[in-house]
Every structure is written in structure tokens, then in C-alpha cells.
Design a protein around this motif. Sequence first.
Motif, PDB file in Angstrom:
ATOM      1  N   PRO A 308      -8.334   8.849  14.072  1.00  0.00           N
ATOM      2  CA  PRO A 308      -7.200   8.455  14.917  1.00  0.00           C
ATOM      3  C   PRO A 308      -6.145   7.596  14.220  1.00  0.00           C
ATOM      4  O   PRO A 308      -4.949   7.769  14.474  1.00  0.00           O
ATOM      5  CB  PRO A 308      -7.860   7.681  16.070  1.00  0.00           C
ATOM      6  CG  PRO A 308      -9.196   7.259  15.545  1.00  0.00           C
ATOM      7  CD  PRO A 308      -9.609   8.339  14.610  1.00  0.00           C
ATOM      8  N   GLU A 309      -6.569   6.673  13.326  1.00  0.00           N
ATOM      9  CA  GLU A 309      -5.570   5.760  12.773  1.00  0.00           C
ATOM     10  C   GLU A 309      -4.526   6.470  11.906  1.00  0.00           C
ATOM     11  O   GLU A 309      -3.317   6.318  12.145  1.00  0.00           O
ATOM     12  CB  GLU A 309      -6.224   4.624  11.995  1.00  0.00           C
ATOM     13  CG  GLU A 309      -5.183   3.631  11.492  1.00  0.00           C
ATOM     14  CD  GLU A 309      -5.789   2.347  10.965  1.00  0.00           C
ATOM     15  OE1 GLU A 309      -5.026   1.557  10.375  1.00  0.00           O
ATOM     16  OE2 GLU A 309      -7.003   2.134  11.126  1.00  0.00           O
ATOM     17  N   PRO A 310      -4.916   7.275  10.898  1.00  0.00           N
ATOM     18  CA  PRO A 310      -3.878   7.972  10.129  1.00  0.00           C
ATOM     19  C   PRO A 310      -3.097   8.965  10.973  1.00  0.00           C
ATOM     20  O   PRO A 310      -1.895   9.182  10.748  1.00  0.00           O
ATOM     21  CB  PRO A 310      -4.658   8.672   9.011  1.00  0.00           C
ATOM     22  CG  PRO A 310      -6.080   8.665   9.441  1.00  0.00           C
ATOM     23  CD  PRO A 310      -6.258   7.480  10.323  1.00  0.00           C
ATOM     24  N   PHE A 311      -3.764   9.562  11.954  1.00  0.00           N
ATOM     25  CA  PHE A 311      -3.088  10.484  12.855  1.00  0.00           C
ATOM     26  C   PHE A 311      -1.959   9.779  13.604  1.00  0.00           C
ATOM     27  O   PHE A 311      -0.836  10.281  13.709  1.00  0.00           O
ATOM     28  CB  PHE A 311      -4.106  11.072  13.840  1.00  0.00           C
ATOM     29  CG  PHE A 311      -3.506  11.932  14.916  1.00  0.00           C
ATOM     30  CD1 PHE A 311      -3.090  13.229  14.643  1.00  0.00           C
ATOM     31  CD2 PHE A 311      -3.371  11.451  16.213  1.00  0.00           C
ATOM     32  CE1 PHE A 311      -2.546  14.033  15.644  1.00  0.00           C
ATOM     33  CE2 PHE A 311      -2.828  12.245  17.213  1.00  0.00           C
ATOM     34  CZ  PHE A 311      -2.418  13.538  16.926  1.00  0.00           C
ATOM     35  N   LEU A 312      -2.252   8.575  14.102  1.00  0.00           N
ATOM     36  CA  LEU A 312      -1.251   7.816  14.850  1.00  0.00           C
ATOM     37  C   LEU A 312      -0.210   7.195  13.928  1.00  0.00           C
ATOM     38  O   LEU A 312       0.981   7.142  14.266  1.00  0.00           O
ATOM     39  CB  LEU A 312      -1.941   6.736  15.687  1.00  0.00           C
ATOM     40  CG  LEU A 312      -2.758   7.261  16.868  1.00  0.00           C
ATOM     41  CD1 LEU A 312      -3.687   6.176  17.404  1.00  0.00           C
ATOM     42  CD2 LEU A 312      -1.833   7.749  17.978  1.00  0.00           C
ATOM     43  N   ARG A 313      -0.645   6.733  12.763  1.00  0.00           N
ATOM     44  CA  ARG A 313       0.307   6.126  11.823  1.00  0.00           C
ATOM     45  C   ARG A 313       1.389   7.124  11.401  1.00  0.00           C
ATOM     46  O   ARG A 313       2.531   6.735  11.128  1.00  0.00           O
ATOM     47  CB  ARG A 313      -0.424   5.615  10.592  1.00  0.00           C
ATOM     48  CG  ARG A 313      -1.346   4.422  10.827  1.00  0.00           C
ATOM     49  CD  ARG A 313      -0.567   3.178  11.126  1.00  0.00           C
ATOM     50  NE  ARG A 313      -1.440   2.020  11.306  1.00  0.00           N
ATOM     51  CZ  ARG A 313      -1.050   0.872  11.823  1.00  0.00           C
ATOM     52  NH1 ARG A 313       0.221   0.723  12.210  1.00  0.00           N
ATOM     53  NH2 ARG A 313      -1.887  -0.137  11.962  1.00  0.00           N
ATOM     54  N   ALA A 314       1.029   8.388  11.392  1.00  0.00           N
ATOM     55  CA  ALA A 314       2.010   9.414  11.032  1.00  0.00           C
ATOM     56  C   ALA A 314       3.094   9.547  12.092  1.00  0.00           C
ATOM     57  O   ALA A 314       4.165  10.128  11.827  1.00  0.00           O
ATOM     58  CB  ALA A 314       1.319  10.758  10.832  1.00  0.00           C
ATOM     59  N   MET A 315       2.849   8.999  13.275  1.00  0.00           N
ATOM     60  CA  MET A 315       3.831   9.054  14.348  1.00  0.00           C
ATOM     61  C   MET A 315       4.769   7.850  14.365  1.00  0.00           C
ATOM     62  O   MET A 315       5.721   7.822  15.154  1.00  0.00           O
ATOM     63  CB  MET A 315       3.129   9.155  15.708  1.00  0.00           C
ATOM     64  CG  MET A 315       2.308  10.409  15.881  1.00  0.00           C
ATOM     65  SD  MET A 315       1.583  10.462  17.537  1.00  0.00           S
ATOM     66  CE  MET A 315       0.427  11.804  17.357  1.00  0.00           C
ATOM     67  N   VAL A 316       4.517   6.877  13.518  1.00  0.00           N
ATOM     68  CA  VAL A 316       5.404   5.728  13.434  1.00  0.00           C
ATOM     69  C   VAL A 316       6.743   6.188  12.867  1.00  0.00           C
ATOM     70  O   VAL A 316       6.794   6.941  11.903  1.00  0.00           O
ATOM     71  CB  VAL A 316       4.798   4.606  12.567  1.00  0.00           C
ATOM     72  CG1 VAL A 316       5.826   3.510  12.327  1.00  0.00           C
ATOM     73  CG2 VAL A 316       3.544   4.058  13.232  1.00  0.00           C
ATOM     74  N   ILE A 317       7.820   5.741  13.505  1.00  0.00           N
ATOM     75  CA  ILE A 317       9.164   6.152  13.087  1.00  0.00           C
ATOM     76  C   ILE A 317       9.714   5.103  12.123  1.00  0.00           C
ATOM     77  O   ILE A 317       9.959   3.956  12.510  1.00  0.00           O
ATOM     78  CB  ILE A 317      10.095   6.293  14.301  1.00  0.00           C
ATOM     79  CG1 ILE A 317       9.511   7.316  15.273  1.00  0.00           C
ATOM     80  CG2 ILE A 317      11.495   6.688  13.865  1.00  0.00           C
ATOM     81  CD1 ILE A 317      10.207   7.342  16.616  1.00  0.00           C
ATOM     82  N   SER A 318       9.890   5.490  10.870  1.00  0.00           N
ATOM     83  CA  SER A 318      10.416   4.577   9.861  1.00  0.00           C
ATOM     84  C   SER A 318      11.935   4.492   9.999  1.00  0.00           C
ATOM     85  O   SER A 318      12.595   5.502  10.262  1.00  0.00           O
ATOM     86  CB  SER A 318      10.057   5.048   8.453  1.00  0.00           C
ATOM     87  OG  SER A 318       8.658   5.146   8.307  1.00  0.00           O
ATOM     88  N   PRO A 319      12.486   3.297   9.825  1.00  0.00           N
ATOM     89  CA  PRO A 319      13.958   3.173   9.897  1.00  0.00           C
ATOM     90  C   PRO A 319      14.608   3.964   8.761  1.00  0.00           C
ATOM     91  O   PRO A 319      14.118   3.980   7.641  1.00  0.00           O
ATOM     92  CB  PRO A 319      14.201   1.676   9.736  1.00  0.00           C
ATOM     93  CG  PRO A 319      12.960   1.144   9.062  1.00  0.00           C
ATOM     94  CD  PRO A 319      11.833   2.022   9.527  1.00  0.00           C
ATOM     95  N   THR A 320      15.657   4.672   9.108  1.00  0.00           N
ATOM     96  CA  THR A 320      16.399   5.442   8.111  1.00  0.00           C
ATOM     97  C   THR A 320      17.831   4.908   8.034  1.00  0.00           C
ATOM     98  O   THR A 320      18.367   4.455   9.043  1.00  0.00           O
ATOM     99  CB  THR A 320      16.429   6.928   8.478  1.00  0.00           C
ATOM    100  OG1 THR A 320      16.984   7.072   9.795  1.00  0.00           O
ATOM    101  CG2 THR A 320      15.042   7.518   8.469  1.00  0.00           C
ATOM    102  N   PRO A 321      18.420   4.949   6.866  1.00  0.00           N
ATOM    103  CA  PRO A 321      19.793   4.435   6.765  1.00  0.00           C
ATOM    104  C   PRO A 321      20.763   5.242   7.610  1.00  0.00           C
ATOM    105  O   PRO A 321      20.626   6.464   7.735  1.00  0.00           O
ATOM    106  CB  PRO A 321      20.106   4.569   5.261  1.00  0.00           C
ATOM    107  CG  PRO A 321      19.158   5.623   4.771  1.00  0.00           C
ATOM    108  CD  PRO A 321      17.912   5.478   5.591  1.00  0.00           C
ATOM    109  N   GLU A 322      21.722   4.540   8.209  1.00  0.00           N
ATOM    110  CA  GLU A 322      22.711   5.211   9.046  1.00  0.00           C
ATOM    111  C   GLU A 322      23.618   6.045   8.148  1.00  0.00           C
ATOM    112  O   GLU A 322      24.103   5.584   7.125  1.00  0.00           O
ATOM    113  CB  GLU A 322      23.518   4.181   9.812  1.00  0.00           C
ATOM    114  CG  GLU A 322      24.501   4.778  10.788  1.00  0.00           C
ATOM    115  CD  GLU A 322      25.153   3.716  11.656  1.00  0.00           C
ATOM    116  OE1 GLU A 322      26.232   4.011  12.219  1.00  0.00           O
ATOM    117  OE2 GLU A 322      24.601   2.622  11.777  1.00  0.00           O
ATOM    118  N   GLY A 323      23.851   7.232   8.554  1.00  0.00           N
ATOM    119  CA  GLY A 323      24.721   8.092   7.761  1.00  0.00           C
ATOM    120  C   GLY A 323      25.258   9.187   8.578  1.00  0.00           C
ATOM    121  O   GLY A 323      26.133   9.886   8.247  1.00  0.00           O
TER     122      GLY A 323
END
Length: 323
Positions: A308-323
Motif C-alpha cells: 500500500p505505501e508505494p502504491f499510495l506514494r505514487a499518487m502524491v502530486i509533486s509541485p511542478t513549475p508554472e509554465g
Amino acid sequence: MSKKAKGFETVAEALRSVERSTVRKRRARERHAAEVAARVPGEGYEPCIVSFIDVLGFRNLLETRHAHEIRDVLLQLRAFTAPVEELPTRRMKDARLLSRAFADSVSDAVVRVRVFDTQFNDGAFFHELLDLLHAQVECIGHGVVIRAGLAIGNAHVGLDGKGPVFGPAMVRAYEIETHEAIHPRIVVDHAAYQSFLEDARLRKQDHDLEEELRYVDRLLRVDVDGTRFVDYLGASESEFDDPAGYFLFFRSHAELVRGKLAATTGRVREKFEWLAAYHNSVVENVVAEFADGSRSAEAFMAEFDVDPEPFLRAMVISPTPEG
């Protein structure tokens, strides 16, 4: 030589008599209307829960989408926010037997109105919040991002919900959606929540306040600015038919937000940055539940054949630079 009006000394007296008669008739009509409003629900203002729901970024849709795509978005919004169909009222005393929701729509907005001054108190506040949670999950699942305001107060909806819908509570719900919700969230007015705490008509009649609070607060989250909003990500797990559906929704939600972040800039992007932060906070809560044992990692692995942990961690949305 002018003739005198029949039965009067002067024409002026006749005009005054007509005026007095007109005033008497108007007052009689007003008394009759007030008596009907007091006797027949729906004829005047009545206490209601009002939710004003709007498509987020509708102006951008007008500029970037074809008309048939916009039509589909609006049809989906109306379908997902529509109340469950009920049998028509056959007897006047049945008109307000249980709390009942009605809906009206114009352009990209839907107004839901739930009456709750009924013969049987069936938990109107909880049911409206749950309906809104379901509507938001369905809309998000189809790529339609909404925001809304919920207020409690007087509104006119008509006996059978055919409107026209208007009143102070509708104005307040619109103000919340327009000026306070800001982000893709369904905001519950502080005064509305206080009404729920104080007005037994908003609760299920065989529940005390403490018991009803457990049901209601499970559906809500308090934001960092102190605003209560419908926690459609955190509270919807039990609403899916199977656990897999919930986690698949989680994954599609992450994909939707990532796509919106990549496609928007400025103030619009800020709204999806908020949505990303909300999404990540719910993911972190679920990960923490596996870590502290309140959820079984073994049962999850047996069900889905994945840690479950890596499965859920893959759903974390990383901040992306505005462009």
C-alpha cells in the motif's frame, strides 16, 4: 353643467370611495395570501438548505472548448446534482412529510434547495451533505470541477419544487460560492453549521446531537482558513461499492489535478494548487493509517497484490513549475 356621480355629492367623493374600495380589496388579497402561505407549504418562504453549485473555470471553457463539449459538461453537472426522483405529492399533508431536495439550473450553475420543516425529521443536513459529496465525486470522475456554497435560511421553492427559486438563503449561498469558496470546494456557511447545532429539524429525530454530529462531521473538513467544506476525498471511501473503486478514484483524481496544473496559469492554477494540497493531505492520512495499524497492510496486499505505501506514494502530486 357637470353631473354629480351617482350616490355622491361630488366626483371627488366618488373617486375617494373607489380608492378606499381598492385598498380594502388589496388588503383582503394580502390577508388571503398570508393565510394560504401559513396553511400550504411552498406558497411562501420556508426554511431550506440551499446549495449554489458552479462549474469552476467556466469562462475558460467558453474560450477553449467547442459548444457541444460545454453542453456535455453542463448536462453532466445537472445530472449529478439532480435530486433522486420521488413520487409526486398526492395529498396536501404529504407535501412536507420528509425533507426533500429540489433543483433548478441556469447556464453553468445549479441551485439545490432542500426543505426541512417537515412532519418527520430525517436528518436533512446530513442527507444534503451526503448528496453533495456524491455529486462532487461523480463530477470529478467525469472531469467536471465544481465549487459551491451551502447556506440555511428562508427560500421559496414551491409546493412541488417547480419554483421559481428565490430568497435570502439563495442569495447567501451564491455569495459563498462566488466570494468565499474560491477553490474547488463545497463550503458550508458557518451560520448554517450553527443552525444544524441548534435546530432539531435539521437532525434525525431519534438521534441526539452528539450522535448526529458523528455522521455530519465525518463528511466535513476544516481548512487552514477555518472554512468547513465537504471532504469528498477523505469521506467517500465507504460510498464506493468496493474498495478498489475508491483507490481507482484516488488515482484518477491525481491524474486530473496533474493535468490541470500543467494546463493552467495564474489565479486559475492557484485553485488547482489548493486541490493538489488537499489531495496530498488525504493520501498522507491514509498512509499514516497503514503505518499506525488502523488499516491492515496485509489485508490490502492480499486484496490488491501490491504494497500500500508505494502504491499510495505514487499518487502524491509533486509541485511542478508554472509554465
